[in-house]
Design an enzyme around this catalytic site. Structure first.
Site, PDB file in Angstrom:
ATOM      1  N   HIS A 130      61.397 -78.775 -43.630  1.00 18.12           N
ATOM      2  CA  HIS A 130      62.447 -78.125 -44.406  1.00 18.12           C
ATOM      3  C   HIS A 130      62.464 -78.764 -45.799  1.00 18.12           C
ATOM      4  CE1 HIS A 130      66.618 -77.140 -45.594  1.00 18.12           C
ATOM      5  NE2 HIS A 130      66.627 -76.220 -44.645  1.00 18.12           N
ATOM      6  N   ASP A 207      63.859 -85.913 -38.757  1.00 20.34           N
ATOM      7  CA  ASP A 207      64.844 -84.886 -39.068  1.00 20.34           C
ATOM      8  C   ASP A 207      65.170 -84.179 -37.757  1.00 20.34           C
ATOM      9  OD1 ASP A 207      66.095 -82.477 -39.595  1.00 20.34           O
ATOM     10  OD2 ASP A 207      64.746 -81.872 -41.201  1.00 20.34           O
ATOM     11  N   GLN A 210      67.288 -79.531 -35.876  1.00 23.11           N
ATOM     12  CA  GLN A 210      67.080 -78.473 -34.893  1.00 23.11           C
ATOM     13  C   GLN A 210      67.006 -78.997 -33.464  1.00 23.11           C
ATOM     14  OE1 GLN A 210      67.199 -75.209 -35.551  1.00 23.11           O
ATOM     15  NE2 GLN A 210      67.605 -75.714 -37.696  1.00 23.11           N
TER      16      GLN A 210
END
Length: 413
Positions: A130, A207, A210
């Site tokens: 992202h 990260d 999600q």
């Protein structure tokens, strides 16, 4: 088409009743909300937690001695304990509250990165990232004259791990990758990535935006150095989240922002800083939403995340099967290991047109590059249509989407 999925132990009808927003019509059709990778809807207990704070004990935290301040402080800190358990951190002090994943990554780049990255050092990202896990490192690399390397993506949307191994050198200082791709759903082998990176002397940031709603997270088992989360991706409020960091690393990092709470003693000639985690929590935080984040964690914990993930996998398999025979339908991202994201194109029809026409039938999907422009460029496309599923979604809703896509194809072809 079937209206049931497998033999799930979850009572989906009961779960759906906990989400007030789902009981509505959009453009005269029942709402089928498939934009969960962007933000999940909020269960009643999260909404109630926000209302209860503002109507019952709204007060600033940590420094007040009156009853409301003490109640607010306790509730706020209980969320820290809940998050520690949620991701299996070793200590609650290793949990820093932030505005979300983006803020967490910027904190690491702005504090650890500015202190540790030197000219010629290398930062490895993946082609699945992202923009929030690209741009902060680009800014740091420009400032420090560091070098960014990128793990290539295979045609099925998985990472080329052999290429990753070849990218690791004695100049690699950090590897920053997502746990699961927001665009394709690919679940990355983050434990293996962490082990390989540590073998080269590099730190690892994951990260987890999600992953929060879909995957069991154990930061101690992963042995990652940093892990970032956003509450609104796992049924919590927007504008809040958390950063996990290993104690020794956090203690070695300079403050990221200055202000109240992050200090121990201040004069005009010298300031000493607070202990972790408060050293990184300057100013009045987003108290209400942090408190409500615990309600989201409790919601997931009560249902059992493994059961949720199994159900969502069945939804994804069903949607993939039902769309496979549609003319011109092409799935982007076919890795074997995915969270519940179906990203697709239809030959000859722009994703934006598909999104608009599905919305006319009550189906909410995301269209565009999903803040992953380098990944879209890798596939030679401008963007995709993304349907992302959560535990409150149903087979009936997928049938509604598939019927809508079929009508779009027949109308525009």
């Amino acid at each position: 088409m079937s209206t049931e999925v497998g033999h799930t132990s979850l009572d989906i009808d009961k779960i759906r009743k906990e989400f007030p927003i789902l009981d509505q019509s959009v453009n005269g059709k029942p709402l089928a909300y498939f934009d969960n990778a962007a933000t999940t809807q909020k269960p009643r207990q999260v909404i109630d937690a926000l209302t209860e704070y503002y109507s019952g004990y709204n007060a600033n935290i940590h420094r007040g001695i009156h009853t409301l301040a003490e109640k607010a402080t306790h509730a706020f800190e209980q969320t820290r304990v809940a998050m520690q358990t949620f991701i299996n951190a070793g200590e609650k002090e290793e949990i820093i509250f932030t505005k979300g994943t983006t803020d967490s990554i910027n904190l690491v780049a702005g504090s650890w990165g500015r202190k540790e990255i030197q000219k010629g050092d290398e930062i490895i990202l993946s082609g699945l990232e992202h923009h929030s896990n690209i741009v902060p490192w680009q800014l740091l690399a420009q400032e420090k004259e560091a070098i960014i390397r990128v793990i290539p993506v295979r045609e099925d949307g998985s990472l080329d791990m052999d290429a990753f191994k070849s990218l690791l050198t004695n100049r690699t200082r950090l590897v920053a990758v997502n746990h699961a791709s927001n665009s394709l759903g690919t679940i990355n082998p983050v434990a293996e990535i962490t082990s390989l990176a540590h073998g080269a002397g590099a730190l690892v940031l994951i990260d987890g935006a999600q992953a929060g709603a879909h995957l069991n997270i154990d930061v101690q088992a992963l042995d990652c150095d940093f892990y970032a989360l956003s509450a609104h991706k796992f049924y919590g409020p927007t504008g809040t989240g958390a950063l996990y960091g290993k104690r020794a690393i956090l203690e070695s990092m300079p403050p990221y922002q200055g202000g109240g709470e992050m200090i121990r003693d201040v004069s005009f000639t010298h300031t000493t800083y607070n202990d972790i985690p408060y050293k990184f929590e300057a100013g009045t935080p987003n108290i209400a939403d942090v408190i409500a984040m615990k309600a989201a964690i409790d919601f997931i914990t009560t249902m059992n995340k493994s059961s949720m993930a199994a159900y969502e996998s069945e939804l994804l398999a069903y949607a993939t099967e039902q769309t496979s025979s549609l003319p011109g339908f092409r799935v982007i991202g076919t890795a074997a290991n995915k969270v519940s994201v179906l990203s697709f194109l239809i030959e000859g029809i722009h994703p934006f047109d598909i999104g608009q026409m599905l919305d006319a039938r009550g189906v909410a999907v995301r269209t565009g590059h999903h803040c992953t422009q380098p990944l879209m460029e890798h596939f030679g496309i401008e963007g995709t249509v993304r349907a992302s599923f959560a535990v409150y979604n149903t087979i009936k809703e997928i049938d509604q989407m598939v019927e809508g896509i079929d009508r779009i194809i027949r109308f525009l072809k």
